[in-house]
Every structure is written in C-alpha cells, then in structure tokens.
Design a protein around this motif. Structure first.
Motif, PDB file in Angstrom:
ATOM      1  N   LEU A   1      -3.327  -2.577  -7.021  1.00  0.00           N
ATOM      2  CA  LEU A   1      -3.485  -4.140  -7.370  1.00  0.00           C
ATOM      3  C   LEU A   1      -4.834  -4.581  -7.003  1.00  0.00           C
ATOM      4  CD1 LEU A   1      -2.343  -6.475  -8.763  1.00  0.00           C
ATOM      5  CD2 LEU A   1      -1.183  -7.215  -6.587  1.00  0.00           C
ATOM      6  N   SER A   2      -5.177  -4.274  -5.876  1.00  0.00           N
ATOM      7  CA  SER A   2      -6.427  -4.841  -5.418  1.00  0.00           C
ATOM      8  C   SER A   2      -7.569  -4.290  -6.092  1.00  0.00           C
ATOM      9  CB  SER A   2      -6.500  -4.407  -3.956  1.00  0.00           C
ATOM     10  OG  SER A   2      -7.933  -4.892  -3.522  1.00  0.00           O
ATOM     11  N   HIS A   3      -7.544  -2.837  -6.274  1.00  0.00           N
ATOM     12  CA  HIS A   3      -8.517  -2.329  -7.337  1.00  0.00           C
ATOM     13  C   HIS A   3      -8.656  -2.848  -8.567  1.00  0.00           C
ATOM     14  CE1 HIS A   3      -8.617   1.385  -4.158  1.00  0.00           C
ATOM     15  NE2 HIS A   3      -9.300   0.166  -3.712  1.00  0.00           N
ATOM     16  N   LEU A   4      -7.417  -2.853  -8.919  1.00  0.00           N
ATOM     17  CA  LEU A   4      -7.316  -3.068 -10.455  1.00  0.00           C
ATOM     18  C   LEU A   4      -7.855  -4.756 -10.758  1.00  0.00           C
ATOM     19  CD1 LEU A   4      -6.471  -2.367 -13.156  1.00  0.00           C
ATOM     20  CD2 LEU A   4      -4.199  -3.151 -12.987  1.00  0.00           C
ATOM     21  N   ARG A   5      -7.347  -5.655 -10.024  1.00  0.00           N
ATOM     22  CA  ARG A   5      -7.541  -7.001  -9.911  1.00  0.00           C
ATOM     23  C   ARG A   5      -8.992  -7.256  -9.863  1.00  0.00           C
ATOM     24  NH1 ARG A   5      -4.388 -11.456  -8.921  1.00  0.00           N
ATOM     25  NH2 ARG A   5      -3.097 -10.077  -7.824  1.00  0.00           N
TER      26      ARG A   5
END
Length: 832
Positions: A208-212
């Motif tokens: 989620l962190s990378h995608l956001r």
C-alpha cells in the motif's frame, strides 16, 4: 570499444528475441465443474545429492504418491528440473540430485501452520539443514513454511530478514517494481479511480505504501482501500461492510494483493460468486479457474494478472509424457486446471478468442497444437534446483580432494549458495544474493474464466525496468483486440473528462481525481481534455464560441465602405458643400445691407473655417496612419479655434460698435477695425502654442484596441497625451463661453441686422454639444469614440452655420424686401 558494444548487444540478444518468441496465449480446463479451483496449498520437498546415476524412471515412484492435481505440478516441475541437471555433463559430473516427497507432504497452509507451532516448541524436529552422516538434505517448499531454506511462490518481505532467517532463500523475485508497473498500466488505460483490497499485514501495508506513492506522483486516486483482517472471526464481522463498499463504489478496477491463503481470498471468492463485475488487477498466484455459470460474453471485465517474466521451457511436455505415456495423455494434461497450455492463435477462425472458446469443449481443445507452459511457481522450483546444483558444483571444484567432508558441512554449502549467480538454460539470470537489486520484468495477462471450467489467459503486454521511464510498459493492442474484440478497456474515472473549452475545478475535501468541469473564462481556451487551467488568447486573437481554440481577430476601423462611415463622410461633404454655397451667396450679395452690417470679412472667415471644420472629419474616417493621427487633432484644434475666435470677434465688434457710437462721443474707428484681427490672431496663436507643446512631448500615434469589441482589433488614433487633448478642447470651451457671454450682453442692442441673439444661441448650442460629448466620450471605447467625436464636430459646426447664416440666407434669397436699412435716426428720434 566496438568489441564491448558488440558483446553487450550479443548478450542482450536473448532478451530481445524473447520479446518475439514468448508465448502470448494459454488455455486450460478443469474436470470438476462444480468446485472452484483451489487457491492455497503448500508442499515440502527434500533435495538430496546421491553419488550414483539417476535415470528418468527413478522419479516415477515419487510421482505416483497420491496427491491432488494442484500439488502434482510442483513434483513434475521438480522432477523435470532434476532430470535436466542430472543429464547436464557440465554440472555435478560425479553427483546426481533427487528429491523426497513424503505422502502427505502437501497440506493446506492451515495444516502447515500447525506444524510450525510444533516446530516452535521443539525446533529439532525439522532442522534447517538435516545433516546426516556425509549427507546434507535441503528443503524446498512454499513461502508459508518458515523453516525451509528454498521457497517458491510469491516473494514475502518478512522472510527477507537475513538476521531472522539467515539461511532462507526465496526464489521468486522481489516485487519492488510491481506498484510502478500497475500504475503504468492504469495510466495507459486512463484509469484514475482505483479500488484496493489487501491483507491487513506487513506485506499488504508495505505494498500500500509503495502503491500510494506511485499513484500520488501520477494523480491516480483510491476509490476505497479495504484492508481485510487476517483473523477469520474479525473478517466475518466486517465482510458485509467490505462487500457494500465495493458494490457501491463507482470504480471499475480493483487491485487485489495479498496471500492466497488469507481471508482476502475468501473475500475475493465471495465477490466473484455474487457476480460483481470488475476488472481485477492482481498477481499471477491469483490465477485460478472459477465455475461461474453467469458469465456474460459481452462483458469487458476480467482479470489482469502481473507475472514475473521468464522464458519458455519447451521440452516440459515431452518429459512428462515420457514418464508415463499412459497416464499423462493430452486429454489428461488438458484437464489439469493448473496446466497452462500454449494455444495457436492462427488456428482460431473466430472473431475473438472469447467467442471461440465460450462454446469450446475438451474434444475441440485436444486437436489443437499444444505445448505445456511453466507456471511461475514451477519456474521458481526450476531455478532452485539449478541454484543448488551450481552451489554444489562450486564446492566440488574447490574441494575436490576432500569432497565428502565438505559435502556434509551444510554451513559451507550455505556460504556457496548465497554467492551463486548464473544464467539458467533458457537464458534468464538467477542471482541468489537477494541484497542486490535486479531489474524486474513483468508479463501482463488478461484472464477469462468461462463457464464449465474453461479458462483463457492471453498475454497483452509487458513491463520492463530495462527501458527508460515512460517507455517501460508495452501493450499488444492486437492481443487486446483478439481477446475482447476491442482495443479499448472500460473506463474507471472518478469524474468525467473535462473536454476542450472547460477546465477542472476541485472542491475542498474531494480527491485529486474528482473534480467539476467549468467553462473557460472569457477569451480563454483549452484545447485538451482535463486541463487544470485555461490559456488566455493573445491580444490579436479571440476564443471561439466553443472556447477550444483562438481565432485571429478581424482588424477594423471607421471605414468609408461601412454604412456609418459612409454616412458620416457624406454628411461632412454635404455640410461643407452647403457652407460653400452660403459663402457664395454672401460673396454674391456682398453689397447688401445684411452682409455689410455684420462685418462681411469676419463672415467670410467664419464660413471658410466652418468648411474646414466639416472637412477635417474626413481625417477621422478611413485607415489611420501616423500622419492622419497627428492631422486629426491639430486640424480640429486650429480650425475650431479660428471659427470660435471669429464668432468672438463678431460679438466684440457688435458690442464695441454700440458702446463707442453714443451721441456726443467720437467713434474710435481704429479700435473697431483692428480689434477683430487682434482677437483672431491672439486666440489662434495661443492654440498653436498648445498644439506645439502637445506634438513636442506626447504626439498622437496609431494604436490598436483589442478589447472593446469581441473578436475584433480596432485601429484607432491614440491621443498621446489625454491632458493635452482636454487642454485643446477646454480652450475651445473657454472661447465659446466667452463668445456666449459677450453675445448675451449685446443681444438687446438696437439694430435692424443685429446678430447678437443668433451668436448667443449658436454658442449655447456649441457648448451644449461639447458638454454632452465629455461624459459620453468617457463611457465609450474603440470605434464608437471616433464616431462620437466626428458627430460632435459635425453637430457643433452645423449649429454655428445654422444659427448664424441660415436666417441671413433666408432674407437674402427669399425676403429681399427686408434687406434694406431703416432710418436709424428716425427710429432713434421716435424712441426719444
């Protein structure tokens, strides 16, 4: 240098060739039509080195162990890989690799987790390396079995902690570029409104962190984020909330990321079984067949799966069928749901593959030219076997004299294994040092699950970090069209595109992808979709009605060809001609009393100046230039000064004539004859000084007015100095007002032909015109200002002409009997 370049190109030939030779289409079928494909299982294999030759038939007894079809793929891949290593003369010349596959070695993950619990209580049951007497057994399993050294399946960030798991190797590449690849795909299809469902664990939070981060860089927004709890009881209490969130959302694209053994898989199955139509974007491990019977052939929804790129292993089918030709027939292999088989696109006569396979049967598929394809997990196993073989081979080369002792030393094998780097037989590089960053490549597949257990997987593109940013994603539009019948994918946006002529307006509290569309302001355009700001047109252009492009403005001016310009020009010519006629009448009747009584020379000067007043308006009509701009104001100032000063001279003459001819006082003939000349000369001289100052410091010049009228540029004469213009105009007003006062004082003086009353009225009319001119002039712009000035000149000049000379012409031409001198003395005596 040339040699290095050639060598680099030569080494990259396999990479380039794979772009054109890699299979793009796969199909599969499962026999059990009533049960969905299993998502989660795990197997444990023990890799063992033996010092005797191992033939292919050796693996048959292991493969005959009762296992499910899903588990059998791992054993077949392992047997194929070991057979290929054992037949390779360049690897392990005095050693062969075998594996042990105990009955019950493949369990559900929940069962393996229970075994993990036992291991934590007694860690000596399953050692990391089971070191026997001159033997080191290496374990190979799925990623969820924490104590094993070599794992296949998706990469887990938790297991990459080398301090906690120093001797564990994950064969799957890291997914560090997965978020970039997914966002690149979204941008390619113009998706900016995305749903996300992940497992609520460290792996999901990291993704989620990378995608956001990547989505924020490219203005892609989350419609919702469902973090599915890993605890089943907590998940069941919230399952309805997650379902409602995904069904009520306007997004058409949902990313699924997480373990296939988690509650996320339960949610995914539930959403599909309830008929939710979405484009599911996920990874290759979520590629399973479902037995949905409500499949809609015209639906554009499906699954887009990202799989790590690897080359084809073409001899796998031959190996499997030679193991047991009676068991592994084409019909049997085609019925294994995990078995992706290459399909020949050229054999399909259908408009699209979906239309073709929606009514296909196993009998139809059997006659196709097929080849078995390696799955991602099988390819991990393939690389794991070769990694162990290369590590053992290095140990053998370095310690050939004391092989057995080092062979039993598992820690020594571990030291060789972590430094192992090689290129496998199909041309892909394998590096066991997971600390090094490796360029990632992904194949993108579109997956369709048809009724009755038929599945279709088509490669529609690829993503490679080898290429520059912005060119890393490449889609096969022909494959998308072959798969769906169209090269377009369904839209997934929060707000409809703002077309040309509109701009985006964000409201407070809304996501960056959600906006309203507002028309561009006046004279601003936008020629693309979803523009943040409109662009103002240049001064010489204006926005069209749609406000999507700028159009050159038409250049206009007060032209003779337009009706108003023609009318004003005709008026000026007619008035000047009429004034010339009046002058001619006065010249012809110069010896009559009515002409002589009012200083005929001043009348001639006034008529001639009025002719020029009418004609000077022609300088305001037509295309302006530098000369006409200067001549307009100077001519207007000078001729009007002559006209008004002449009127002033006439009024002063009348007043002096009566004041200086009182009985008993001698008339000053000198004063009466010289005063008009002095008045006109002095007044004209003052005006010339004002005009000279104007021309010296800020002369009029040609200018453009692009704002007064829409779509037009008006060419006008700029006054240069507005102060100078009003000084000239004010001077006219001063003279007119002076003439009005003097004429007003002389209005009642007795005389048959006393024109003081007419002079008074003419100056009153003159002042009224120009007093009205000032506020109206300030409230107008562009061409109207020119028209107003021309009209004021004509009106005031016509007023002077009409008030002073028309009555006299009437008497001269129509009432000649009144054109004689009365006996002034008799009249005076009578009055006395």
């Amino acid at each position: 240098m040339f040699t290095l370049i050639f060598l680099f190109f030569f080494l990259n030939i396999p990479l380039l060739v794979s772009r054109f030779t890699h299979s793009r289409c796969f199909w599969r079928m499962k026999r059990n039509k009533d049960k969905d494909g299993d998502l989660v299982t795990g197997c444990i294999f023990f890799l063992i080195g033996v010092e005797w030759p191992v033939k292919k038939d050796y693996f048959n007894h292991i493969l005959n162990i009762e296992t499910t079809a899903e588990h059998n793929q791992f054993a077949l891949a392992l047997a194929f890989s070991m057979d290929e290593v054992n037949r390779n003369p360049g690897l392990l010349s005095n050693l062969s690799l075998v594996f042990d596959f105990q009955e019950g070695g493949c369990k559900s993950v929940s069962h393996l987790n229970s075994l993990m619990h036992i291991y934590k209580e007694n860690p000596y049951i399953f050692p990391n390396y089971s070191c026997q007497k001159e033997m080191c057994i290496i374990m190979l399993s799925g990623p969820d079995w924490e104590v094993l050294h070599l794992t296949y399946g998706p990469f887990h960030p938790i297991l990459s902690n080398h301090e906690q798991f120093p001797s564990l190797y994950q064969m799957a590449p890291k997914d560090t570029s997965l978020a970039i690849a997914m966002v690149s795909l979204m941008l390619q299809f113009n998706w900016n409104w995305i749903g996300l469902a992940i497992s609520d664990n460290d792996q999901g939070i990291q993704f989620l962190s990378h995608l956001r981060r990547e989505m924020e860089k490219n203005t892609v927004c989350f419609a919702f984020v469902n973090m599915i709890p890993v605890e089943m009881r907590l998940f069941q209490s919230r399952a309805e909330v997650y379902y409602n969130q995904i069904t009520t959302s306007s997004t058409n694209v949902v990313i699924i990321y997480g373990d296939t053994d988690s509650t996320l898989a339960v949610s995914f199955r539930r959403w599909q079984s309830l008929g939710i139509q979405r484009i599911w974007v996920t990874t290759s491990q979520w590629d399973v067949i479902t037995s949905k019977r409500d499949f809609q052939l015209n639906s554009s929804h499906g699954t887009l799966a990202f799989a790590h790129h690897h080359a084809d292993i073409s001899s796998f089918k031959i190996f499997v069928q030679t193991l047991n030709s009676l068991k592994y027939t084409d019909e049997y292999l085609a019925s294994l749901e995990w078995m992706n088989l290459n399909c020949e696109l050229s054999d399909s006569n259908c408009k699209t593959l979906r239309n073709c396979l929606s009514n296909a049967s196993l009998q139809w598929l059997k006659v196709q030219t097929l080849d078995m394809a390696f799955s991602d997990d099988s390819y991990d196993i393939y690389n794991a076997v070769y990694a162990v073989a290369h590590a053992l081979h290095e140990m053998f080369l370095q310690q050939v004299d004391n092989w057995k002792g080092y062979y039993a030393n598992c820690s020594k094998l571990h030291s060789f294994l972590k430094k192992t780097s090689f290129i496998n037989p199909v041309g892909d590089r394998v590096n066991m040092n997971q600390k090094e960053k490796i360029q990632e490549e992904y194949d993108i597949f579109q997956i369709w699950n048809f009724p009755y257990g038929l599945g279709l997987k088509i490669k529609i593109g690829e993503f490679s970090t080898y290429f520059p940013h912005g060119k890393q994603l490449h889609l096969y539009e022909d494959m998308i069209e072959q798969s769906t019948g169209s090269r377009q994918m369904p839209h997934s946006v929060c707000s409809a595109d703002c077309g040309p002529g509109f701009r985006k307006i964000w409201q407070q509290g809304m996501a960056a992808c959600c906006f309203d569309c507002s028309p561009c302001p006046q004279n601003e355009v936008s020629n693309e979709t979803n523009m943040d700001n409109c662009v103002r047109c240049p001064e010489d252009q204006y926005a069209n009605r749609e406000q999507n492009r700028c159009i050159p403005k038409a250049v206009i001016f007060l032209d003779y060809k337009e009706p108003l310009g023609m009318a004003l020009a005709l008026m000026a010519l007619c008035f000047s001609a009429f004034t010339t006629v009046v002058l001619g009448v006065f010249v012809k009747h110069h010896d009559t009393p009515i002409v002589k009584a009012n200083n005929q020379n001043l009348s001639y000067i006034l008529l001639i100046s009025l002719i020029f007043c009418f004609l000077c308006t022609l300088l305001f009509i037509g295309h302006p230039n530098s000369a006409t701009c200067v001549m307009q104001q100077i001519t207007f100032g000078v001729v009007f000064t002559v006209a008004i000063s002449t009127v002033l001279a006439k009024t002063v003459t009348v007043l002096l004539a009566f004041k200086l001819t009182v009985p008993g006082r001698r008339m000053s003939f000198f004063l009466l004859s010289r005063a008009p000349k002095y008045i006109i000369t002095i007044c004209l001289f003052i005006q010339i000084i004002l005009c000279a100052i104007w021309l010296r410091f800020s002369p009029p010049f040609i200018d453009t007015d692009p704002y007064s009228e829409h779509g037009q540029i008006i060419i006008v004469c700029n006054k240069g100095s507005v102060t100078a213009f009003y000084c000239v105009l004010g001077y006219h007003g001063f003279l007119a007002f002076g003439s009005f006062i003097v004429a007003f004082l002389a209005r009642n003086l007795p005389d048959t032909f006393n024109e003081a009353k007419m002079l008074t009225f003419s100056m009153f009319l003159f002042c009224s015109v120009w007093i009205t001119f000032l506020p109206v002039y300030h409230s107008t712009k562009g061409k109207v200002m020119v028209i107003l000035e021309v009209f004021s000149i004509l009106a005031s000049s016509a007023g002077v002409l009409g008030c002073i000379f028309i009555p006299k012409c009437y008497i001269i031409l129509l009432k000649p009997e009144r054109n004689f001198l009365r006996k002034f003395r008799e009249t005076s005596t009578t009055q006395q």
